[in-house]
Write an enzyme that holds these catalytic residues in place. Structure first.
Site, mmCIF file in Angstrom:
data_model
loop_
_atom_site.group_PDB
_atom_site.id
_atom_site.type_symbol
_atom_site.label_atom_id
_atom_site.label_comp_id
_atom_site.label_asym_id
_atom_site.label_seq_id
_atom_site.Cartn_x
_atom_site.Cartn_y
_atom_site.Cartn_z
ATOM 1 N N TYR A 1 15.737 -10.335 18.245
ATOM 2 C CA TYR A 1 16.123 -11.301 19.350
ATOM 3 C C TYR A 1 17.162 -10.671 19.920
ATOM 4 O O TYR A 1 18.048 -9.770 19.588
ATOM 5 C CB TYR A 1 16.216 -12.831 18.971
ATOM 6 C CG TYR A 1 17.245 -13.198 17.795
ATOM 7 C CD1 TYR A 1 18.378 -12.414 17.157
ATOM 8 C CD2 TYR A 1 17.255 -14.458 17.321
ATOM 9 C CE1 TYR A 1 19.007 -12.721 16.482
ATOM 10 C CE2 TYR A 1 18.305 -15.022 16.349
ATOM 11 C CZ TYR A 1 18.993 -13.982 15.881
ATOM 12 O OH TYR A 1 20.381 -14.424 15.165
ATOM 13 N N GLU A 2 17.536 -11.342 21.122
ATOM 14 C CA GLU A 2 18.451 -11.022 22.002
ATOM 15 C C GLU A 2 18.250 -9.532 22.824
ATOM 16 O O GLU A 2 18.999 -8.579 22.976
ATOM 17 C CB GLU A 2 20.027 -11.073 21.533
ATOM 18 C CG GLU A 2 20.267 -12.243 20.960
ATOM 19 C CD GLU A 2 20.985 -13.122 22.188
ATOM 20 O OE1 GLU A 2 20.869 -12.805 23.116
ATOM 21 O OE2 GLU A 2 21.329 -14.481 21.738
ATOM 22 N N GLY A 3 16.861 -9.235 22.734
ATOM 23 C CA GLY A 3 16.649 -7.921 22.888
ATOM 24 C C GLY A 3 16.176 -6.963 21.700
ATOM 25 O O GLY A 3 17.298 -6.751 21.167
#
Length: 407
Positions: free
Chosen positions: A403-405
């Site tokens: 997550y968050e890229g």
């Protein structure tokens, strides 16, 4: 407030120029105020989260909401919120030291980080005065919980490929939204959502949607591998009508909101996983002291010592880049033109250090995976038993590389 007094650093400058050691922010440079915030966070976690962790891990969402609101009452949401909106208006470092403390409870850390980051920051940096007056103070105190709806079934890292649509009503007074979102942290407990949609098919934009809006449906909880103390759901929008004033920022400029908020989230994620790694190391050392094999503590065996040494080195380097980057951003903000930095000056600083924020996310999460894996190995078969905290740490760690890229 300024955390350091030094020459201004520039984004990526560490790649091409030498930096004097005294110009690198380290945990030893934390102020007494920073340390007090960290201690307050640790006390809150010991008193409010640790005794209820088993219930939180079993998806007790009422309890999750209650504990988040307790964090708001303790002032742990308002650190970066300006004083005029009921916050404390402090620096980024004040938030980072608290985020690190939360990192030992991966799932609950997600719920907390969502509130202080992707729930508050779109309003803080891009909301207009009316939107801030209506929602920001209530988010800062924990009166309401927020969420951020970007990901869709067909668009993850390629966020601008979102298919959710928004169009103006015939009389121009409302937006009508249709589509779906997935993997929404705090999705099942939030009161207000920052949601991204396409206007006229290709103008990526951001909107505010309240929970009880007709046509807005919140799905059931996802059965996740880890971070079970956090809420993760899908959202469905069927002819959802919201006031025209609920647009955040400008039409077609949603990418600036999405990408800038994710940049800051990556830095905070890096600091949070440092906290998780430290906890796994502590548990490993404690176990190694008490566990005996062949009449010796296993912590006295050279191979176990090597494992602990490498875990420690990885944590040290992860902590170092997290605090250096935060210090550079705060220093860049402190050297802005006015006595009180503007929201735009803060945003400019975050954009300048976007690369360093991404590096924190990747580097720290990769080291976290190494540390939690070694923690299981040091525990042997007991590490595979949920009674031992390293089992939860191992499960919770895996999402950090996604997550968050994705890394």
């Amino acid at each position: 407030m300024s955390t350091v007094e030094k020459t201004r650093a520039h984004g990526y400058s560490f790649l091409i120029q030498e930096t004097a050691p005294e110009d690198v922010f380290t945990p030893e440079d934390l102020t007494e105020e920073h340390r007090q915030f960290a201690e307050s966070a640790a006390s809150y976690l010991d008193e409010e989260v640790a005794p209820h962790l088993e219930a939180l891990e079993k998806l007790d969402r009422d309890l999750l909401t209650q504990k988040l609101k307790k964090a708001g009452e303790a002032g742990l949401f308002m650190i970066e919120v300006p004083e005029e909106y009921g916050g404390l208006g402090l620096d980024l470092m004040s938030q980072v030291v608290v985020t690190e403390k939360f990192g030992k409870y991966g799932g609950f850390a997600v719920a907390y980080g969502c509130q202080t980051g992707i729930a508050i920051e779109p309003l803080l940096f891009f909301g207009n005065d009316e939107q801030k007056e209506k929602y920001l103070g209530r988010l800062a105190t924990g009166e309401i919980i927020g969420a951020y709806a970007l990901t869709e079934p067909g668009s993850g890292s390629d966020a601008l490929a979102a298919k959710t649509t928004a169009k103006l009503s015939d009389d121009g007074s409302e937006w009508i939204l249709n589509g779906s979102k997935c993997f929404i942290s705090n999705g099942g407990i939030a009161d207000i959502y920052t949601l991204f949609a396409q206007v006229e098919g290709d103008k990526f934009s951001a909107f505010l949607i309240e929970r009880d809006t007709p046509g807005f449906t919140i799905g059931g909880e996802e059965d996740k591998m880890g971070i079970k103390s956090s809420s993760t759901t899908v959202l469905t929008l069927q002819d959802v009508k919201i006031p025209k004033e609920n647009l955040i920022g400008e039409i077609g400029k949603g990418h600036k909101i999405a990408l800038n908020i994710l940049n800051l989230g990556r830095l905070k994620l890096g600091a949070g996983v440092v906290g998780g790694a430290k906890d796994s190391l502590k548990e490993s050392i404690n176990y190694g002291i008490t566990r005996k094999q062949f009449d010796n503590r296993i912590v006295d065996f050279p191979l176990i010592q090597q494992k602990i040494a490498k875990m420690t080195a990885g944590i040290y380097s992860s902590e170092s880049i997290a605090y250096r980057t935060t210090g550079d951003i705060d220093n860049r903000i402190a050297l802005s033109s006015g006595e009180t930095p503007t929201i735009q000056e803060k945003m400019d600083a975050l954009e300048e250090f976007a690369g360093e924020c991404a590096m924190n996310k990747i580097y720290d999460s990769e080291w976290l995976d190494f540390v939690v894996d070694e923690a299981i190995q040091i525990h042997g078969g007991y590490g595979f038993i949920e009674e031992y905290p390293v089992a939860r740490g191992y499960r919770d760690a895996r999402i950090s590389r996604i997550y968050e890229g994705t890394n």
